[in-house]
Write an enzyme that holds these catalytic residues in place. Structure first.
Site, PDB file in Angstrom:
ATOM      1  N   ASP A   9       0.824  -1.328  -0.133  1.00 13.85           N
ATOM      2  CA  ASP A   9      -0.146  -0.077  -0.027  1.00 13.85           C
ATOM      3  C   ASP A   9       0.943   1.310   0.128  1.00 13.85           C
ATOM      4  O   ASP A   9       2.126   0.990   0.439  1.00 13.85           O
ATOM      5  CB  ASP A   9      -0.875  -0.215   1.275  1.00 13.85           C
ATOM      6  CG  ASP A   9      -1.883   1.072   1.369  1.00 13.85           C
ATOM      7  OD1 ASP A   9      -2.163   1.729   0.205  1.00 13.85           O
ATOM      8  OD2 ASP A   9      -1.934   1.801   2.539  1.00 13.85           O
ATOM      9  N   ASP A  11      -0.333   5.075   0.974  1.00  7.35           N
ATOM     10  CA  ASP A  11      -0.552   6.127   2.158  1.00  7.35           C
ATOM     11  C   ASP A  11      -0.559   5.367   3.417  1.00  7.35           C
ATOM     12  O   ASP A  11      -1.365   4.231   3.332  1.00  7.35           O
ATOM     13  CB  ASP A  11      -1.600   6.660   1.987  1.00  7.35           C
ATOM     14  CG  ASP A  11      -1.789   7.958   0.644  1.00  7.35           C
ATOM     15  OD1 ASP A  11      -0.857   8.707   0.676  1.00  7.35           O
ATOM     16  OD2 ASP A  11      -2.476   7.528  -0.233  1.00  7.35           O
ATOM     17  N   ARG A  72      -9.188  18.225  -9.023  1.00 14.08           N
ATOM     18  CA  ARG A  72      -7.964  18.659  -9.686  1.00 14.08           C
ATOM     19  C   ARG A  72      -7.023  19.675  -8.863  1.00 14.08           C
ATOM     20  O   ARG A  72      -5.768  19.465  -8.793  1.00 14.08           O
ATOM     21  CB  ARG A  72      -8.268  19.205 -10.970  1.00 14.08           C
ATOM     22  CG  ARG A  72      -8.701  17.897 -11.717  1.00 14.08           C
ATOM     23  CD  ARG A  72      -8.475  18.255 -13.331  1.00 14.08           C
ATOM     24  NE  ARG A  72      -9.442  19.191 -13.649  1.00 14.08           N
ATOM     25  CZ  ARG A  72     -10.479  19.211 -14.145  1.00 14.08           C
ATOM     26  NH1 ARG A  72     -11.445  17.876 -13.965  1.00 14.08           N
ATOM     27  NH2 ARG A  72     -11.470  20.159 -14.152  1.00 14.08           N
ATOM     28  N   LYS A  74      -6.763  20.325  -5.604  1.00 11.96           N
ATOM     29  CA  LYS A  74      -6.334  19.708  -4.299  1.00 11.96           C
ATOM     30  C   LYS A  74      -5.299  18.814  -4.900  1.00 11.96           C
ATOM     31  O   LYS A  74      -4.254  18.773  -4.337  1.00 11.96           O
ATOM     32  CB  LYS A  74      -7.438  19.192  -3.787  1.00 11.96           C
ATOM     33  CG  LYS A  74      -7.007  18.394  -2.412  1.00 11.96           C
ATOM     34  CD  LYS A  74      -6.509  16.768  -2.885  1.00 11.96           C
ATOM     35  CE  LYS A  74      -6.086  16.239  -1.413  1.00 11.96           C
ATOM     36  NZ  LYS A  74      -5.980  14.735  -1.996  1.00 11.96           N
ATOM     37  N   THR A 110      -5.154   3.497  -3.049  1.00 11.20           N
ATOM     38  CA  THR A 110      -6.385   4.255  -3.655  1.00 11.20           C
ATOM     39  C   THR A 110      -6.142   5.669  -3.928  1.00 11.20           C
ATOM     40  O   THR A 110      -7.087   6.365  -4.153  1.00 11.20           O
ATOM     41  CB  THR A 110      -7.590   3.808  -2.464  1.00 11.20           C
ATOM     42  OG1 THR A 110      -6.912   4.472  -1.048  1.00 11.20           O
ATOM     43  CG2 THR A 110      -7.854   2.421  -2.428  1.00 11.20           C
ATOM     44  N   THR A 111      -4.928   6.137  -3.939  1.00  5.86           N
ATOM     45  CA  THR A 111      -4.476   7.749  -4.170  1.00  5.86           C
ATOM     46  C   THR A 111      -4.332   7.677  -5.456  1.00  5.86           C
ATOM     47  O   THR A 111      -4.312   6.637  -6.379  1.00  5.86           O
ATOM     48  CB  THR A 111      -3.255   7.793  -3.267  1.00  5.86           C
ATOM     49  OG1 THR A 111      -3.119   9.153  -3.221  1.00  5.86           O
ATOM     50  CG2 THR A 111      -1.988   7.409  -3.869  1.00  5.86           C
ATOM     51  N   ASN A 115       0.424  11.010  -7.260  1.00  2.01           N
ATOM     52  CA  ASN A 115       1.193  11.162  -5.910  1.00  2.01           C
ATOM     53  C   ASN A 115       2.096   9.962  -5.655  1.00  2.01           C
ATOM     54  O   ASN A 115       3.463  10.276  -5.045  1.00  2.01           O
ATOM     55  CB  ASN A 115       0.151  10.864  -4.693  1.00  2.01           C
ATOM     56  CG  ASN A 115      -0.850  12.175  -4.659  1.00  2.01           C
ATOM     57  OD1 ASN A 115      -0.766  13.148  -5.064  1.00  2.01           O
ATOM     58  ND2 ASN A 115      -2.242  12.051  -4.101  1.00  2.01           N
ATOM     59  N   ASP A 167      -1.858  -1.003   6.111  1.00  2.92           N
ATOM     60  CA  ASP A 167      -1.833  -0.268   7.518  1.00  2.92           C
ATOM     61  C   ASP A 167      -3.415  -0.106   8.004  1.00  2.92           C
ATOM     62  O   ASP A 167      -3.602   0.651   8.606  1.00  2.92           O
ATOM     63  CB  ASP A 167      -1.152   0.915   7.426  1.00  2.92           C
ATOM     64  CG  ASP A 167      -2.070   2.051   6.516  1.00  2.92           C
ATOM     65  OD1 ASP A 167      -2.500   1.779   5.377  1.00  2.92           O
ATOM     66  OD2 ASP A 167      -2.225   3.129   7.022  1.00  2.92           O
TER      67      ASP A 167
END
Length: 222
Positions: A9, A11, A72, A74, A110-111, A115, A167
């Site tokens: 994962d 994040d 977008r 953000k 899922t980000t 990123n 996590d």
């Protein structure tokens, strides 16, 4: 036998980004004159950026808001912040380097892909990962297994021959639904109901402990 692939994962496992997303939403929405408390902005991490923004606008009675446009804005800010000041959890770089050549590595998150790409480029770890499965790549996000199933297909690896490092309850549930053995890393959390059924480690260091939890021996000790 050790696993063929390790699926991380992003994040909360590799990158300490919780505060990044909070600050990015706060700085984005201040353009509207809105001051968003930390606990409210943090809810985006528990749902989804678009759902979070849509809820905020709806609560303020704003119809036909450009939700995607604000998401977008953000997201561009968050990716920039991650790239300029990447915060890897302790032990991440040594563990990834120790696994290089011993297992095939991928990220299932899922980000947004931007990123992950910004973090990997800034930390010099991009070459270690064969695939990144991000928000854009899965029809359903965690706890659905779509991301893990996509990663396994891309790697050509059976679920039983991989291990997932997560996590959160949602992430662990996604890996379980895909049939992938699981390691739960606590970082700031103690073992508890959320990690039942997974091998728990408090952090990704010491290196020998992290490798052992994943099914590998620490070659540096020999």
């Amino acid at each position: 036998m050790p696993p063929t692939a390790v699926l991380f994962d992003f994040d909360g496992v590799l990158a300490d980004t919780e505060n990044v997303h909070v600050v990015a939403w706060q700085r984005t929405l201040v353009r509207l004159g809105w001051e968003i408390p930390d606990d409210v902005a943090a809810r985006a991490g528990a749902t989804d950026d678009r759902a979070f923004a849509a809820e905020l606008f709806a609560r303020r009675g704003i119809e036909d808001a450009d939700v995607d446009g604000w998401v977008r804005k953000k997201q561009e800010l968050a990716a920039s912040m991650i790239g300029l000041s990447p915060r890897a959890f302790p032990g991440v770089a040594p563990l990834v380097r120790a696994l290089a050549g011993r297992a095939r590595l991928a990220i299932v998150s899922t980000t947004w892909r931007e990123n992950v790409d910004a973090f990997l480029a800034a930390t010099g770890l991009a070459d270690a990962f064969e695939h990144v499965v991000a928000k854009q790549d899965a029809a359903e996000l965690k706890p659905a297994p779509d991301g893990y199933l996509a990663a396994l297909e891309r790697l050509g690896v059976a679920a039983a021959d991989a291990v997932a490092v997560e996590d959160s309850p949602r992430g662990l549930a996604a890996a379980e639904a895909a049939g992938v053995p699981r390691v739960a890393v606590g970082h700031r959390l103690e073992a508890g109901d959320w990690s039942i059924g997974a091998t728990f480690i408090p952090a990704l260091e010491p290196l020998a402990d992290a490798l052992a939890a994943l099914g590998f021996a620490d070659r540096s000790a020999s």
